[in-house]
Motif scaffolding. Structure first.
Motif, PDB file in Angstrom:
ATOM      1  N   LYS A  12       0.852  -1.183   0.000  1.00  0.00           N
ATOM      2  CA  LYS A  12       0.000   0.000   0.000  1.00  0.00           C
ATOM      3  C   LYS A  12       0.889   1.234   0.000  1.00  0.00           C
ATOM      4  O   LYS A  12       1.748   1.388   0.876  1.00  0.00           O
ATOM      5  CB  LYS A  12      -0.891   0.024   1.245  1.00  0.00           C
ATOM      6  N   PHE A  14       1.066   5.498  -0.199  1.00  0.00           N
ATOM      7  CA  PHE A  14       0.376   6.795  -0.120  1.00  0.00           C
ATOM      8  C   PHE A  14       1.299   7.824  -0.732  1.00  0.00           C
ATOM      9  O   PHE A  14       2.212   8.314  -0.092  1.00  0.00           O
ATOM     10  CB  PHE A  14       0.087   7.172   1.347  1.00  0.00           C
ATOM     11  N   ALA A  19       3.549   2.469   2.905  1.00  0.00           N
ATOM     12  CA  ALA A  19       3.159   2.117   4.265  1.00  0.00           C
ATOM     13  C   ALA A  19       3.341   0.626   4.502  1.00  0.00           C
ATOM     14  O   ALA A  19       3.864   0.207   5.520  1.00  0.00           O
ATOM     15  CB  ALA A  19       1.712   2.517   4.510  1.00  0.00           C
ATOM     16  N   THR A  20       2.883  -0.176   3.531  1.00  0.00           N
ATOM     17  CA  THR A  20       3.023  -1.620   3.640  1.00  0.00           C
ATOM     18  C   THR A  20       3.809  -2.092   2.425  1.00  0.00           C
ATOM     19  O   THR A  20       3.423  -1.808   1.289  1.00  0.00           O
ATOM     20  CB  THR A  20       1.641  -2.296   3.655  1.00  0.00           C
ATOM     21  N   GLY A  42       3.182  -0.080  10.133  1.00  0.00           N
ATOM     22  CA  GLY A  42       2.353  -0.437   8.989  1.00  0.00           C
ATOM     23  C   GLY A  42       1.312  -1.483   9.294  1.00  0.00           C
ATOM     24  O   GLY A  42       0.637  -1.975   8.402  1.00  0.00           O
ATOM     25  N   THR A  44      -1.629  -1.245  10.987  1.00  0.00           N
ATOM     26  CA  THR A  44      -3.018  -0.848  10.777  1.00  0.00           C
ATOM     27  C   THR A  44      -3.357  -0.795   9.299  1.00  0.00           C
ATOM     28  O   THR A  44      -4.425  -1.246   8.878  1.00  0.00           O
ATOM     29  CB  THR A  44      -3.271   0.536  11.404  1.00  0.00           C
ATOM     30  N   THR A  45      -2.450  -0.272   8.491  1.00  0.00           N
ATOM     31  CA  THR A  45      -2.686  -0.217   7.045  1.00  0.00           C
ATOM     32  C   THR A  45      -2.866  -1.618   6.487  1.00  0.00           C
ATOM     33  O   THR A  45      -3.763  -1.879   5.687  1.00  0.00           O
ATOM     34  CB  THR A  45      -1.490   0.456   6.337  1.00  0.00           C
ATOM     35  N   ARG A  48      -6.197  -3.105   7.475  1.00  0.00           N
ATOM     36  CA  ARG A  48      -7.309  -2.519   6.714  1.00  0.00           C
ATOM     37  C   ARG A  48      -7.449  -3.191   5.359  1.00  0.00           C
ATOM     38  O   ARG A  48      -8.558  -3.414   4.880  1.00  0.00           O
ATOM     39  CB  ARG A  48      -7.089  -1.017   6.518  1.00  0.00           C
ATOM     40  N   SER A  54      -9.561  -1.238   2.586  1.00  0.00           N
ATOM     41  CA  SER A  54      -8.677  -0.343   1.842  1.00  0.00           C
ATOM     42  C   SER A  54      -8.134  -1.113   0.652  1.00  0.00           C
ATOM     43  O   SER A  54      -7.770  -2.276   0.760  1.00  0.00           O
ATOM     44  CB  SER A  54      -7.559   0.125   2.789  1.00  0.00           C
ATOM     45  N   GLY A 210       7.264  -1.239   7.613  1.00  0.00           N
ATOM     46  CA  GLY A 210       6.422  -1.653   6.487  1.00  0.00           C
ATOM     47  C   GLY A 210       6.668  -3.054   5.978  1.00  0.00           C
ATOM     48  O   GLY A 210       5.926  -3.552   5.133  1.00  0.00           O
TER      49      GLY A 210
END
Lengths: 245, 302, 368
Positions: A12, A14, A19-20, A42, A44-45, A48, A54, A210
Motif C-alpha cells: 500500500k 500513499f 506504508a506496507t 504499517g 493498521t494499514t 485494513r 482499503s 512496512g
C-alpha cells in the motif's frame, strides 16, 4: 491445512510513502495469529487491506477464499472485527447492541434471540442486559465486544489491540474467550503490544518499517534470535526501525 | 524525609458516590522512584490529580514537600513537575517552542537547567523545529518529560508516561528515569504495565481505588505465600482446561509461554503425573519465582 | 430492508437519548416563533415625536389633536419654535418632528392651502419611510374631514425632510449593524474556543500546575483577537467609506476608540463562556446561538426596539451590541461627539467590567 488468509507481495502506497511493503504471509484455519509491530510500522494499514476496507496498491491477497480487490463485500460478510477505539455504542444497552450488530449481519430474529441468550449467559451479563454499555467496566465491554464480533459465525476475527488497559486477570479472561473461539475453528488475527500475549499465539509476524521481518512460532523465534523472551525478540528487531522518528 | 505523604486520601465521583480512591495511605521518600501499579480505572490518575492539586480530595489529607495539597496548592504548583496522561503538548508549536514556553512560565530558561534534560533532549534535538503534532509517540514522550523537568522540580509526577508507546521507547524511557534518580529528584510514576514495576524502588499495587500492597518489588515477591510452578505443554488451551479440572489446583492461569499454577495438597510430581494422564504431550513442571504480575493476580483473586 | 430498519432503530435511539440535542431541536423553534411573533414587528406604534407649533391657532391645534389621538404617534413635547429640534434629534429620543409655520391658520382659511413640515430621523431609513407615510396619511385624513364641510377643497401639503440621510441609503443602517455582528461573532467565538481547546487537549492541566496566573492566561488569549478585530474594523470602514460611499460625519478617532471598547466587551464575553464550558463544540454552539441571535434581534438594526413588548426591551438592554449600534450610528451618521454618547459608553464599560469580574471569580483553578 486450510489457508484462510493468503497474501503475495501485498503493498500500500500513499504518494511516495510505502506504508506496507510487499508483505507475503499465510494464516491457517483455527490458528491464533499474532500481528506485531511498533507504532507506525504499517500494521493498521495492512489490517485494513485484509479486512477489505482499503484497496491495495499492488500485490495479491485472498481472505476466506475471496479476492481482496473484487470481492470485498463477501470478505466483510465472513469476517468479524473489534478494536480498542471502537467496539460498541455507549448509549445503547447490551441487548440493543447485540440486536443491532446481529441485524446488520443478517441474523434472523430467532437466531438473534438464541445467540443473545447464550452470549449473555456465557459472559455473566444477565443483570446488565438492559443497561447502557457506558455503565459497564472496560473489561466487560471488551469481552462483550469480542462476542458480538462472533455473532455471525465469521471465519476470521480481526482484533486490533483488544486488551489495552485492563487488569491482568481480565486480560486472561479475554484470552479464554479467544482460545474457545479458536478451538471452535475461528481463525484469530490479533495485534497486541503485550509480549506475553504474543506467546499465546500459534505463530506471529513482526512488522518493521512496512515489511514483515519475522514470521514463525514464538518458540522458534526465540531460538533463532537466541533469546529467552518475546520481549527481547521484538527489541532486537524493532531497535533499528527508521520509522517512529 | 518524606517527599510525598498520603493519609486516608479519598475521592468520590457521581451521584452513586463511586469510590475512585478509597482511603489510600502511603508515603514516598525523597529521591525515591515510586511506582503506582494498576489497570485502567484503578484510581491512579485521580490520585495524581489530587497530589498535583488539580482535584480536591473528598476525604483524608496529602502533602508534597511538606505543603498541604488543599491549603498550600500554589507552592506545590510552583515547584513540582507534572506529565499528565496523553502528554499534553502544544501540537502546533515546535519542540523547541514547547520547551521554551514551559521554561518561561516557570521563570527559567532552557540554558539554565540544560544538563538535567541533556541526555533526553539529545535524542530529539535534531527534530527541534518539527511541530509537536507531527512527532511519534516515543518522541512526544521524551519532549513531555523534558518540559516537565526543565524547571528542576523537586518532585516529578508522571501519569502513565509509557501507555500507548512502543516497547522500545518504553524501555528507553525507564532508562532515562533511572538516570534522573541519580539527580536526587523524587519520581512518582503510574503504569498499567506490571513488568515496569520491578524497575521502581518501591511500588503500590492499586485496583478499584484500593491499595492491594505497598513495598519494594523484591519484598512483595518474597511475600508470595504459595509455591508457584511454571508448566508447559504442547497446547496452552488444553493445559489450562486440565489444570482447571484438577482438584488440587488453587490457582492457575496463562503466563506467556507457560501456565502458572499453585496447588493445595499436591506437589510438582503429583501434578505432572495428573497432567500426563490427561494426555497432554511434552509436559514439564518447574518451580518458579513469582513476578509482580503473579502477585497482583493473587491479590485480585482474593 | 431489514438492515435498514436495524440502522433506523439505532439512529432513533441515539437521537432520543441525547437530551441536550432534543432540547434544542424542539425548544428552539418554539422560542423563536414566540419571539419573532411578539417582538419583532416592523409596525410602528406610539412613536415619540416632537411638534413645533409656530402658529398656535385653532387650525394647528385641531391637527395636533388629531395627531395626538392617533395610535401611531405620541407627542413628547410641543415646542414653541424650531430652535430645540436639533437637540431633540441628537438625543435620539424622538424620531420625527412636525413643524407648523406661523401662518398655518390664516393660510388655510384664506388661501385654502397650507404647508406642514415633516422632519424624520433617517438614520434608519426604513423606519423614517414608514413614519412619514403614517404622518402623511393622518394629515390627509384631517384634510378630508375638513373638506367634508365645504365646497372648496382644503389642501394641507406635507413637506418632507429626511434628516442625516436625505437619500435614504440603507447602508447607514446596516454597516453599523454588520460591524457589531462581525466583531461580536469573531471575538466571542474565537476567544471562547481557544481557551476551551486548552481544556480539551489537556494543556490547561499543565498550565494550572505552574506559577502562571489565570488572569494572564485569559488576557494572552484575548490579545491576538483584539488586534485582529481592530484590523477588521479598519477594513470594514475602508470598504464602507470608499466602495459603499458611506459618509462618516463624526470623529474617526472616537469611532475607533469606541470600537476598541466594544471589542474588549466581546472578548470578555468569550472568556466568560470559556470559563463555563468544557468542550469546543458547546462553546461554539453557545457563541453562535447565544450571541448571534440576540445580537440580530435586539441590537435594533433589523427590528426597532421601541416597538417590542416591554419585557423584550428590557432584555435588549443587556445586549452589548445594542449600545454599540447606537454609538456607531450617533458618530457616523449624526456626527455626535463624546458628549452625545457618554451614557452608552459607560454602559458598555460597565458590562465589560462585570463580565471580567465574574469570569475571574469563576475561573476554575482546579479540574473539578
Amino acid at each position: 491445512m486450510n489457508t484462510v488468509i493468503q497474501t503475495d507481495k501485498l503493498t500500500k502506497r500513499f504518494g511516495d510513502f510505502i506504508a506496507t511493503n510487499e508483505i507475503t504471509l499465510e494464516v491457517y484455519k483455527g490458528e491464533i495469529f499474532g500481528f506485531l509491530g511498533a507504532n507506525g510500522a504499517g500494521k493498521t494499514t495492512a489490517m485494513r487491506m485484509l479486512c477489505g476496507l482499503s484497496k491495495p496498491s499492488s500485490g495479491k491477497a485472498t481472505i476466506a477464499g475471496f479476492d481482496v480487490y473484487r470481492e470485498t463485500e463477501k470478505i466483510k460478510k465472513n469476517i468479524g472485527y473489534m478494536s480498542q477505539k471502537f467496539s460498541l455504542y455507549d448509549d445503547l444497552t447490551v441487548l440493543e447492541n447485540i440486536s443491532f450488530f446481529g441485524g446488520i449481519y443478517g441474523l434472523s430474529d430467532r437466531q438473534l434471540k438464541e445467540k443473545s441468550e447464550t452470549l449473555i449467559g456465557r459472559l455473566g451479563l444477565r443483570q446488565e442486559a438492559n443497561k447502557l454499555v457506558a455503565s459497564l467496566p472496560l473489561g466487560w465491554k471488551q469481552k462483550l465486544s469480542f462476542s458480538v464480533a462472533l455473532l455471525h459465525y465469521p471465519k476470521i476475527v480481526f482484533l486490533d489491540e483488544p486488551t489495552g488497559g485492563v487488569d491482568p486477570l481480565t486480560r486472561r479472561q479475554f484470552w479464554d474467550l479467544i482460545y474457545e473461539a479458536a478451538a471452535g475453528g475461528v481463525t484469530i488475527f490479533v495485534t497486541t503490544h503485550y509480549m506475553d500475549e504474543a506467546e499465546y499465539c500459534n505463530r506471529i509476524s513482526i512488522m518493521v518499517d512496512g515489511k514483515v521481518e519475522a514470521l514463525d512460532s514464538p518458540a522458534n523465534l526465540k531460538k533463532t534470535f537466541q533469546v529467552n523472551t518475546m520481549d527481547e525478540v521484538f527489541y532486537q528487531l524493532a531497535r533499528g526501525a527508521k520509522r517512529g522518528e | 524525609m518524606e517527599a510525598v505523604v498520603l493519609n486516608q486520601l479519598t475521592k468520590v465521583y457521581g451521584k452513586q458516590k463511586s469510590m475512585a480512591v478509597d482511603q489510600v495511605t502511603f508515603s514516598v521518600k525523597k529521591g525515591e522512584l515510586f511506582g503506582l501499579i494498576g489497570p485502567d480505572g484503578a484510581g491512579k490518575t485521580s490520585i495524581f490529580r489530587m497530589l498535583t492539586t488539580l482535584l480536591l480530595p473528598d476525604g483524608g489529607q496529602a502533602s508534597v514537600n511538606g505543603f498541604d495539597v488543599v491549603k498550600d496548592y500554589q507552592q506545590i504548583r510552583n515547584t513540582v513537575g507534572y506529565m499528565p496522561g496523553r502528554f499534553s503538548l502544544y501540537q502546533d508549536l515546535t519542540i523547541e517552542e514547547n520547551l521554551n514556553f514551559f521554561a518561561t512560565i516557570f521563570g527559567t530558561s532552557i540554558q539554565e537547567n540544560y544538563d538535567l534534560i541533556r541526555d533526553i533532549y539529545v535524542q530529539i534535538e535534531k527534530f527541534k523545529t518539527r511541530r509537536a503534532g507531527k512527532l511519534s509517540g516515543g518522541m512526544k514522550q521524551k519532549l513531555a518529560l523534558c518540559c516537565a523537568l526543565i524547571h528542576k522540580p523537586t518532585v516529578l509526577f508522571l501519569d502513565e508516561p509509557t501507555t500507548g508507546v512502543d516497547p522500545v521507547s518504553r524501555k528507553e524511557f525507564w532508562d532515562m528515569l533511572k538516570r534522573l534518580k541519580e539527580q536526587d529528584i523524587t519520581i512518582v510514576v503510574s503504569t498499567p504495565y506490571m513488568d515496569e514495576a520491578t524497575l521502581c524502588d518501591r511500588i503500590a499495587l492499586i485496583q478499584e481505588g484500593k491499595i492491594l500492597g505497598i513495598d519494594s518489588p523484591e519484598n512483595i515477591i518474597d511475600a508470595y505465600p504459595d509455591e508457584l510452578y511454571e508448566i508447559k505443554a504442547g497446547n496452552m488451551y488444553s493445559l489450562l482446561n486440565a489444570l482447571e479440572r484438577y482438584s488440587h489446583t488453587r490457582r492457575s492461569y496463562a503466563f506467556g509461554e507457560f501456565a502458572h499454577a499453585s496447588f493445595n495438597g499436591s506437589n510438582a510430581d503429583d501434578a505432572l503425573d495428573y497432567l500426563k494422564q490427561q494426555g497432554l504431550p511434552q509436559v514439564t513442571v518447574r518451580k518458579t519465582r513469582p513476578t509482580i504480575e503473579d502477585c497482583f493476580i493473587r491479590l485480585l483473586k482474593n | 430492508m431489514k438492515q435498514f430498519i436495524t440502522f433506523l432503530r439505532k439512529e432513533f435511539a441515539h437521537v432520543l437519548r441525547d437530551k441536550k440535542t432534543l432540547l434544542i431541536l424542539f425548544g428552539m423553534p418554539i422560542v423563536q416563533i414566540l419571539i419573532f411573533g411578539f417582538a419583532l414587528t416592523n409596525e410602528v406604534k406610539n412613536t415619540k415625536i416632537v411638534v413645533v407649533d409656530q402658529a398656535r391657532d385653532e387650525s394647528s391645534q385641531q391637527l395636533i389633536s388629531r395627531i395626538e389621538a392617533s395610535r401611531y404617534f405620541e407627542i413628547e413635547t410641543i415646542l414653541p419654535d424650531a430652535k430645540e429640534i436639533d437637540n431633540a434629534f441628537r438625543r435620539g429620543s424622538v424620531k420625527m418632528a412636525v413643524v407648523f409655520p406661523s401662518n398655518f391658520g390664516p393660510d388655510l382659511a384664506h388661501l385654502k392651502r397650507a404647508q406642514v413640515q415633516i422632519i424624520a430621523d433617517a438614520s434608519d431609513p426604513n423606519t423614517a419611510n414608514t413614519l412619514t407615510n403614517y404622518m402623511s396619511s393622518v394629515i390627509a385624513a384631517h384634510q378630508d374631514e375638513l373638506n367634508g364641510n365645504s365646497e372648496i377643497p382644503y389642501r394641507i401639503q406635507p413637506h418632507l425632510r429626511m434628516l442625516y440621510n436625505p437619500q435614504l441609503k440603507g447602508v447607514h443602517n446596516f454597516v453599523p449593524g454588520v460591524m457589531a455582528l462581525v466583531l461580536m461573532l469573531v471575538c466571542v467565538m474565537m476567544t471562547a474556543v481557544s481557551i476551551v481547546r486548552e481544556k480539551e487537549t489537556g494543556t490547561m492541566e499543565i498550565l494550572l500546575v505552574s506559577p502562571f496566573k489565570p488572569l494572564l492566561v485569559m488576557v494572552s488569549k484575548a490579545v491576538p483577537y483584539l488586534i485582529l478585530s481592530l484590523i477588521n474594523v479598519v477594513t470594514i470602514l475602508l470598504v464602507s467609506m470608499y466602495i459603499l460611499d458611506l459618509p462618516v460625519n463624526g470623529s474617526l478617532l472616537l469611532l475607533f476608540a469606541e470600537s476598541t471598547l466594544f471589542i474588549i466587551t466581546c472578548l470578555t464575553f468569550g472568556i466568560f463562556i470559556s470559563v463555563k464550558t468544557n468542550s469546543q463544540q458547546v462553546a461554539m454552539l453557545i457563541s453562535l446561538m447565544g450571541m448571534m441571535l440576540p445580537t440580530i434581534m435586539f441590537s435594533g438594526f433589523m427590528f426597532p426596539i421601541e416597538n417590542m413588548p416591554v419585557a423584550l426591551q428590557v432584555i435588549s438592554n443587556i445586549v452589548p451590541a445594542k449600545w454599540f449600534y447606537i454609538i456607531v450610528k450617533s458618530i457616523m451618521i449624526k456626527g455626535l461627539g463624546f458628549s452625545g454618547i457618554w451614557k452608552e459608553t459607560l454602559i458598555l464599560a460597565g458590562i465589560t467590567l462585570f463580565l471580567l469580574v465574574v469570569s475571574l471569580k469563576n475561573f476554575k483553578i482546579r479540574l473539578a
